[in-house]
Design a protein around this motif. Structure first.
Motif, PDB file in Angstrom:
ATOM      1  N   GLY A  56       0.811  -1.214   0.000  1.00 33.02           N
ATOM      2  CA  GLY A  56       0.000   0.000   0.000  1.00 33.02           C
ATOM      3  C   GLY A  56       0.841   1.258   0.000  1.00 33.02           C
ATOM      4  N   THR A  57       1.932   1.240   0.773  1.00 36.93           N
ATOM      5  CA  THR A  57       2.813   2.411   0.854  1.00 36.93           C
ATOM      6  C   THR A  57       3.447   2.708  -0.495  1.00 36.93           C
ATOM      7  OG1 THR A  57       3.310   2.022   3.189  1.00 36.93           O
ATOM      8  CG2 THR A  57       4.871   3.373   1.950  1.00 36.93           C
ATOM      9  N   LEU A  58       3.910   1.680  -1.190  1.00 41.48           N
ATOM     10  CA  LEU A  58       4.536   1.877  -2.504  1.00 41.48           C
ATOM     11  C   LEU A  58       3.537   2.441  -3.522  1.00 41.48           C
ATOM     12  CD1 LEU A  58       6.746  -1.351  -2.786  1.00 41.48           C
ATOM     13  CD2 LEU A  58       7.518   1.004  -2.407  1.00 41.48           C
ATOM     14  N   ILE A  59       2.306   1.946  -3.457  1.00 42.13           N
ATOM     15  CA  ILE A  59       1.270   2.420  -4.383  1.00 42.13           C
ATOM     16  C   ILE A  59       0.958   3.895  -4.129  1.00 42.13           C
ATOM     17  CG2 ILE A  59      -1.172   2.218  -5.016  1.00 42.13           C
ATOM     18  CD1 ILE A  59      -0.893  -0.813  -4.484  1.00 42.13           C
ATOM     19  N   VAL A  60       0.767   4.259  -2.854  1.00 42.97           N
ATOM     20  CA  VAL A  60       0.426   5.645  -2.520  1.00 42.97           C
ATOM     21  C   VAL A  60       1.619   6.568  -2.748  1.00 42.97           C
ATOM     22  CG1 VAL A  60      -0.373   7.211  -0.706  1.00 42.97           C
ATOM     23  CG2 VAL A  60      -1.367   4.932  -0.900  1.00 42.97           C
ATOM     24  N   LEU A  61       2.830   6.065  -2.527  1.00 40.76           N
ATOM     25  CA  LEU A  61       4.022   6.858  -2.857  1.00 40.76           C
ATOM     26  C   LEU A  61       4.081   7.144  -4.356  1.00 40.76           C
ATOM     27  CD1 LEU A  61       6.917   5.388  -0.657  1.00 40.76           C
ATOM     28  CD2 LEU A  61       6.033   7.736  -0.613  1.00 40.76           C
ATOM     29  N   GLY A  62       3.663   6.167  -5.158  1.00 44.13           N
ATOM     30  CA  GLY A  62       3.580   6.381  -6.594  1.00 44.13           C
ATOM     31  C   GLY A  62       2.591   7.490  -6.927  1.00 44.13           C
ATOM     32  N   SER A  63       1.438   7.480  -6.243  1.00 46.54           N
ATOM     33  CA  SER A  63       0.436   8.530  -6.422  1.00 46.54           C
ATOM     34  C   SER A  63       0.993   9.888  -6.018  1.00 46.54           C
ATOM     35  CB  SER A  63      -0.811   8.211  -5.588  1.00 46.54           C
ATOM     36  OG  SER A  63      -1.723   9.279  -5.607  1.00 46.54           O
ATOM     37  N   SER A  64       1.679   9.926  -4.882  1.00 50.78           N
ATOM     38  CA  SER A  64       2.243  11.170  -4.363  1.00 50.78           C
ATOM     39  C   SER A  64       3.294  11.737  -5.310  1.00 50.78           C
ATOM     40  CB  SER A  64       2.865  10.917  -2.986  1.00 50.78           C
ATOM     41  OG  SER A  64       3.482  12.083  -2.488  1.00 50.78           O
ATOM     42  N   SER A  65       4.153  10.874  -5.839  1.00 52.63           N
ATOM     43  CA  SER A  65       5.221  11.346  -6.730  1.00 52.63           C
ATOM     44  C   SER A  65       4.649  11.861  -8.048  1.00 52.63           C
ATOM     45  CB  SER A  65       6.236  10.227  -6.984  1.00 52.63           C
ATOM     46  OG  SER A  65       5.629   9.113  -7.612  1.00 52.63           O
ATOM     47  N   LEU A  66       3.605  11.213  -8.575  1.00 54.42           N
ATOM     48  CA  LEU A  66       2.981  11.681  -9.813  1.00 54.42           C
ATOM     49  C   LEU A  66       2.264  13.014  -9.593  1.00 54.42           C
ATOM     50  CD1 LEU A  66       1.537   8.387 -11.359  1.00 54.42           C
ATOM     51  CD2 LEU A  66       3.543   9.681 -12.081  1.00 54.42           C
ATOM     52  N   ASN A  67       1.629  13.162  -8.433  1.00 57.30           N
ATOM     53  CA  ASN A  67       0.998  14.439  -8.091  1.00 57.30           C
ATOM     54  C   ASN A  67       2.050  15.540  -7.995  1.00 57.30           C
ATOM     55  OD1 ASN A  67       0.300  16.283  -5.408  1.00 57.30           O
ATOM     56  ND2 ASN A  67      -1.419  16.064  -6.810  1.00 57.30           N
ATOM     57  N   ALA A  68       3.199  15.206  -7.411  1.00 59.02           N
ATOM     58  CA  ALA A  68       4.301  16.164  -7.300  1.00 59.02           C
ATOM     59  C   ALA A  68       4.842  16.545  -8.672  1.00 59.02           C
ATOM     60  CB  ALA A  68       5.419  15.584  -6.431  1.00 59.02           C
ATOM     61  N   LEU A  69       4.923  15.559  -9.565  1.00 59.43           N
ATOM     62  CA  LEU A  69       5.394  15.824 -10.927  1.00 59.43           C
ATOM     63  C   LEU A  69       4.417  16.763 -11.645  1.00 59.43           C
ATOM     64  CD1 LEU A  69       7.584  15.111 -13.016  1.00 59.43           C
ATOM     65  CD2 LEU A  69       6.133  13.196 -13.737  1.00 59.43           C
ATOM     66  N   PHE A  70       3.133  16.539 -11.438  1.00 59.49           N
ATOM     67  CA  PHE A  70       2.092  17.404 -12.013  1.00 59.49           C
ATOM     68  C   PHE A  70       2.252  18.843 -11.522  1.00 59.49           C
ATOM     69  CE2 PHE A  70      -2.057  19.413 -11.105  1.00 59.49           C
ATOM     70  CZ  PHE A  70      -2.559  19.540 -12.407  1.00 59.49           C
ATOM     71  N   ILE A  71       2.437  19.011 -10.209  1.00 66.42           N
ATOM     72  CA  ILE A  71       2.593  20.349  -9.632  1.00 66.42           C
ATOM     73  C   ILE A  71       3.856  21.021 -10.163  1.00 66.42           C
ATOM     74  CG2 ILE A  71       2.973  21.629  -7.478  1.00 66.42           C
ATOM     75  CD1 ILE A  71       1.354  19.448  -6.059  1.00 66.42           C
ATOM     76  N   THR A  72       4.933  20.261 -10.256  1.00 64.58           N
ATOM     77  CA  THR A  72       6.213  20.808 -10.719  1.00 64.58           C
ATOM     78  C   THR A  72       6.135  21.279 -12.164  1.00 64.58           C
ATOM     79  OG1 THR A  72       7.397  19.288  -9.236  1.00 64.58           O
ATOM     80  CG2 THR A  72       8.677  20.337 -10.978  1.00 64.58           C
ATOM     81  N   ILE A  73       5.582  20.424 -13.025  1.00 68.28           N
ATOM     82  CA  ILE A  73       5.512  20.763 -14.445  1.00 68.28           C
ATOM     83  C   ILE A  73       4.547  21.918 -14.686  1.00 68.28           C
ATOM     84  CG2 ILE A  73       4.896  19.933 -16.745  1.00 68.28           C
ATOM     85  CD1 ILE A  73       5.748  17.135 -15.842  1.00 68.28           C
ATOM     86  N   THR A  74       3.363  21.861 -14.081  1.00 67.53           N
ATOM     87  CA  THR A  74       2.382  22.929 -14.293  1.00 67.53           C
ATOM     88  C   THR A  74       2.890  24.253 -13.738  1.00 67.53           C
ATOM     89  OG1 THR A  74       1.214  22.222 -12.276  1.00 67.53           O
ATOM     90  CG2 THR A  74       0.335  21.472 -14.383  1.00 67.53           C
TER      91      THR A  74
END
Length: 292
Positions: A148-166
């Motif tokens: 579960g932690t790895l899955i949610v970390l994946g979600s968190s990192s993709l959200n961070a990538l979205f914020i960074t790029i936008t």
């Protein structure tokens, strides 16, 4: 003004879990709720796009449509899937590691100079999130936690990538907030239409799902993204990410007012940490404003 917009975005997003839970009580699946949520958000943004007579630009649609799928499609679904292995409180703690990922992405992709206050504020914010949820964590077994932690970390990192790029794109391109929001929801709505058709969940959507789906579209989606895109015109990506955990504070206050949720000292302390983190990160700006 842009700082206030980011705070108001967190306030608006705080109703997500409330309306999401109510939707699940009715029997809606995550895919159905997400499809309704982003379809309505797209329709609202389309109406505003047409009212202001904006012209469609395929280049910007491809950029923000892709970013919408990245964050509201893949990242959002990973978070929902991670809840199969973790309780919401612990999953929230893991997800709000995203300011750390944002700072790393800014440094790797944009050579952003990391200052001491940013590091301290991110640390304080994360400690606040942990404290705010520590009493609610009910862990099961090690294997489940790791998955579960790895899955949610994946979600968190993709959200961070979205914020960074936008955050970087919005400052560089000529399109305004109205266009960017429209393109983002257009891409996301197409994604969930395609996804719900494949899973055949589109055909089992019930009329009663629409009420909460509409509330999620307005308060958890359209308003927060519009405010965030406006805020990113001036704020750095990691500054927005540090403000985002305020959603926990607002959500708990709503739970107190609606459901009578009881706060303990540790949780209140966590709220204080989460609340002061954005202030610490923006101390220099506040001082500069006073001296201006």
């Amino acid at each position: 003004m842009h700082f206030l917009a980011a705070i108001l975005s967190s306030l608006s997003s705080s109703v997500t879990s409330l309306f999401g839970k109510l939707s699940y009580v009715l029997g809606a699946t995550p895919t159905q709720i997400l499809f309704i949520r982003f379809s309505i958000s797209f329709i609202i943004s389309l109406i505003i796009f047409l009212i202001f007579k904006k012209s469609f630009k395929i280049k910007y649609f491809l950029i923000f449509g892709f970013l919408g799928v990245l964050n509201y499609g893949i990242a959002a679904y990973l978070f929902f899937y991670g809840l199969n292995f973790l309780n919401p409180a612990f999953a929230t703690v893991i997800f709000f590691t995203n300011p750390i990922f944002v700072l790393i992405f800014q440094w790797v992709f944009h050579k952003y100079k990391i200052n001491f206050l940013s590091i301290i504020s991110i640390f304080i914010s994360f400690i606040g999130v942990v404290l705010a949820n520590i009493g609610e964590a009910n862990l099961v077994n090690d294997n489940t936690i790791i998955i579960g932690t790895l899955i949610v970390l994946g979600s968190s990192s993709l959200n961070a990538l979205f914020i960074t790029i936008t955050g970087r794109r919005i400052k560089k391109i000529n399109s305004g907030t109205i266009e960017n929001v429209f393109y983002t929801f257009f891409g996301t709505a197409l994604y969930y239409l395609f996804f719900s058709l494949i899973t055949k969940e589109l055909f089992s959507i019930k009329y009663e799902y629409l009420n909460y789906g509409f509330m999620l579209a307005i308060f958890s989606t359209f308003v927060p993204l519009t405010l965030n895109f406006f805020a990113l015109k001036k704020l750095e990506s990691h500054s927005l990410a540090i403000i985002m955990p305020l959603e926990i504070v607002f959500a708990s206050l709503l739970s107190y007012l609606i459901f009578g949720e009881i706060f303990n000292i540790i949780k209140v302390l966590g709220f204080i940490f989460v609340g002061i983190a954005p202030v610490i990160e923006n101390i220099k700006k506040i001082k500069d404003g006073e001296n201006a």
